[in-house]
Design an enzyme around this catalytic site. Structure first.
Site, PDB file in Angstrom:
ATOM      1  N   ASP A   1     -14.533  -8.169  33.511  1.00 21.29           N
ATOM      2  CA  ASP A   1     -13.753  -8.798  32.454  1.00 21.29           C
ATOM      3  C   ASP A   1     -14.029  -8.058  31.136  1.00 21.29           C
ATOM      4  OD1 ASP A   1     -12.097 -10.601  31.101  1.00 21.29           O
ATOM      5  OD2 ASP A   1     -12.835 -12.324  32.233  1.00 21.29           O
TER       6      ASP A   1
ATOM      7  N   GLU B   1      -9.334 -19.779  26.636  1.00 19.45           N
ATOM      8  CA  GLU B   1     -10.741 -19.521  26.952  1.00 19.45           C
ATOM      9  C   GLU B   1     -11.665 -20.470  26.184  1.00 19.45           C
ATOM     10  OE1 GLU B   1     -11.826 -15.404  27.735  1.00 19.45           O
ATOM     11  OE2 GLU B   1      -9.722 -14.829  27.607  1.00 19.45           O
TER      12      GLU B   1
END
Length: 627
Positions: A308, A514
């Protein structure tokens, strides 16, 4: 005389060498050769610098021709909101991607780079793209074939901009709605998540019969490379805190959080992205047991594993505290491509030194590069590295908007209909004297789409992209003689003096993505609760909740006549009015338990003392009105 002879011989040797070089069989450039022959041939020609370059993915802002050539960069990405220009056209995107690609192709071996982007509910970074409902809504449809069709449409819109790689789908299993990424999950039940992996053959194309399990497959120029994420357990962190620790035994991990990956691999998913989170205290980006031993060796996943965004930095606390260790731990764990948007020179130097000093064997580098090349060969990137304009008209196409509208209809969950079962409010009358539309989310396309829309954290307002708000959809749906009054947050007094047949109240969460979406209280932001109280205390009301997860509504349920969970429906607001007004029936079922109070969390169906406001699978149905 002797000198002349030597020069002549030297010239002859040079000519022979050049002729030989031209005649040399570059098997990797020959599409008729078998896949493994091409990979082996290219790998055998590569220097260490060229191999490590393939393992690097950088942000587009850094991807100049000079950088691509100097570092042999293998991949480039757009982060959330990273665009060639504001309101860029499909052609603008293509021009940018091709310019970067030309830099990659000008290197010694001409290995094309692969461009990736977060296209998590349609091509969501791109102006005028069709924005589909976020995954939590799609999970409520219980319709895998719909997901496949969304995959096909999304792939075409992504390819319309010259991009061949999407960081989707998220196959997380959200076990706690306090998690800021809960809307990226199809639900709390691993079976639903497994079924919804049908989006992968939509994105990549249907794998040929009898193909080997675990081998990546991308059908052609209208398809994109998919990415199952975030491996593994990202939806099970303590208190739903993003990037935190998932505390669960191995059996629990494999039975709850892993099934989505089994199905993704069976369906030929080409890449898998690792999670920021930890499992029982061990960072997933450093977990060799799960990445190499289980994913690669036990499940026989043959595609590449990608990190990521700046995630290897976060192996240490504080991040980047010991970058050499982070490089060593992540590459040893089995990561193949590292997403290092900005800090790539330090990574390249660090990895090169670790290989040259024998801390990382060249066999590990070769494994990573083989996997990356395998995906590039399989998808036809060597044959078609430069994007053309043949698909530009796919972006935001009406047919795709109709599909998104269908997805909205099927995703809506009717939680309550009428204060008593024998007096339902829905479907609403189209022809009536006067109706009220209220609430912060009734006329706000940005709120309707949520996070990961044009910008990473999403936006407010109606000028971010093209679409239809709920208010506009209502005005288009009711009879021309029906007066529609919009008042975002009316006070009770003004309502008492007016005569409305009914009210539609649209409230919910503001956009987030997020960790910015992590919430320990899960309340609807003001003035939402106040709008519900004021309107529903006076007028018959249908309340539509726009949210990325279940939120606190217990205090208001009794005053509400009809209650609809609309999740984050995207650009096609008419999907909501299609069902509110009875052109279609409600069919959606909760893919996430709706709690009474946050003190109950985490609470999932099957738990002891399961006492929800609305259980997993709940969803009232209505019949369409026959016109």
């Amino acid at each position: 005389m002797m000198a002349k002879a030597i020069i002549l011989i030297a010239l002859l040797l040079i000519c022979c060498f050049e002729t030989g070089a031209k005649a040399e069989n570059f098997k990797y450039k020959d599409p008729t050769q078998r896949l493994n022959v091409r990979i082996k041939d290219l790998l055998g020609r590569m220097t260490l610098e060229e191999k490590i370059g393939q393992m690097v993915q950088i942000e587009r802002v850094n991807a100049s021709t000079e950088v691509m050539k100097k570092y042999f960069i293998g991949s480039v990405l757009s982060g959330g909101g990273s665009v060639p220009s504001k309101q860029a056209s499909a052609q603008d995107w293509i021009n940018m991607v091709n310019e970067i690609q030309k830099g990659a192709l000008s290197t010694r071996l001409g290995i094309p780079m692969i461009y990736g982007i977060d296209a998590v509910h349609g091509h969501n970074n791109v102006y005028n793209a069709t924005i589909f409902p976020h995954n939590i809504g799609l999970g409520a449809t219980r319709d895998p074939q719909l997901l496949k069709r969304i995959g096909v449409a999304s792939a075409r819109e992504i390819r319309a901009t010259g991009i061949p790689y999407a960081f989707a789908p998220c196959v997380a299993v959200c076990r706690d709605p306090r998690w800021g990424r809960c809307y990226e999950s199809y639900g709390e039940d691993p079976k639903i998540v497994q079924e919804m992996t049908e989006i992968i053959p939509g994105l990549q194309g249907e794998i040929p019969p009898n193909s080997r399990k675990g081998v990546p497959y991308v059908a052609g120029k209208e398809n994109v490379v998919a990415c199952a994420k975030h491996y593994v357990g990202d939806g099970g962190t303590t208190k739903g805190i993003d990037e935190n620790n998932t505390v669960i035994d191995r059996h629990g991990l494999l039975s709850i959080h892993m099934p989505g990956y089994y199905h993704s691999i069976i369906k030929g998913v080409a890449t898998i992205m690792v999670s920021y989170s930890s499992w029982n205290g061990e960072k997933m980006h450093a977990n060799k047991n799960l990445v190499t031993d289980f994913l690669k060796n036990t499940l026989h996943f043959q595609g590449f594993v990608i990190s990521d965004w700046e995630a290897i930095d976060r192996i240490t606390d504080p991040p980047h505290a010991n970058y050499t260790y982070s490089i060593l731990a992540s590459i040893t764990a089995g990561l193949d491509m590292i997403m290092i948007p900005y800090n790539y020179p330090e990574f390249i130097d660090g990895l090169t030194n670790l290989v040259k000093s024998n801390y990382i064997p060249i066999s590990r580098i070769d494994d990573a590069v083989k996997r990356i090349l395998r995906v590039k060969f399989v998808m036809g990137l060597f044959e078609n590295p430069i994007a053309d304009l043949s698909l530009v008209n796919e972006l935001g196409k009406q047919e795709h908007r109709e599909l998104a509208r269908e997805a909205v209809r099927k995703s809506l969950v009717l939680l309550k209909n009428g204060k008593s079962a024998d007096k339902p409010l829905l479907p609403l009358e189209k022809k009536t004297q006067k109706i009220l539309v209220a609430g912060s989310h009734a006329n706000n396309l940005g709120y309707q789409c949520g996070g990961w829309t044009i910008e990473w954290q999403g936006l407010s307002g109606n000028n971010l992209t093209s679409g239809t708000t709920v208010l506009d959809a209502i005005k288009d749906t009711v009879d021309p003689t029906t007066e529609v009054i919009f008042n975002e947050n009316p006070d009770k007094k003004s309502l008492q003096s007016d005569t409305f047949s009914y009210a539609i109240v649209v409230v919910g969460e503001h956009p987030y993505a997020e960790l910015n979406g992590d919430s320990l209280n899960l309340t609807i932001p003001d003035p939402g609760p106040n709008t519900i109280t004021n309107v529903c205390g006076v007028i018959k009301c249908a309340v539509v909740i726009i949210s990325g997860r279940p939120v606190v509504i217990q205090p208001y349920v009794d005053s509400i006549d009809a209650l609809v969970a609309a999740w984050l429906p995207g650009t096609e607001g008419k999907g909501i009015t299609d069902v509110l007004f009875g052109d279609y029936g409600f069919t959606g079922k909760l893919s996430q338990t709706w709690f009474k109070t946050v003190d109950q969390l985490p609470m999932n169906f099957g738990n002891p003392n399961y006492d929800p406001l609305f259980p997993f699978g709940h969803g009232l149905t209505t019949q369409p009105i026959k016109s």
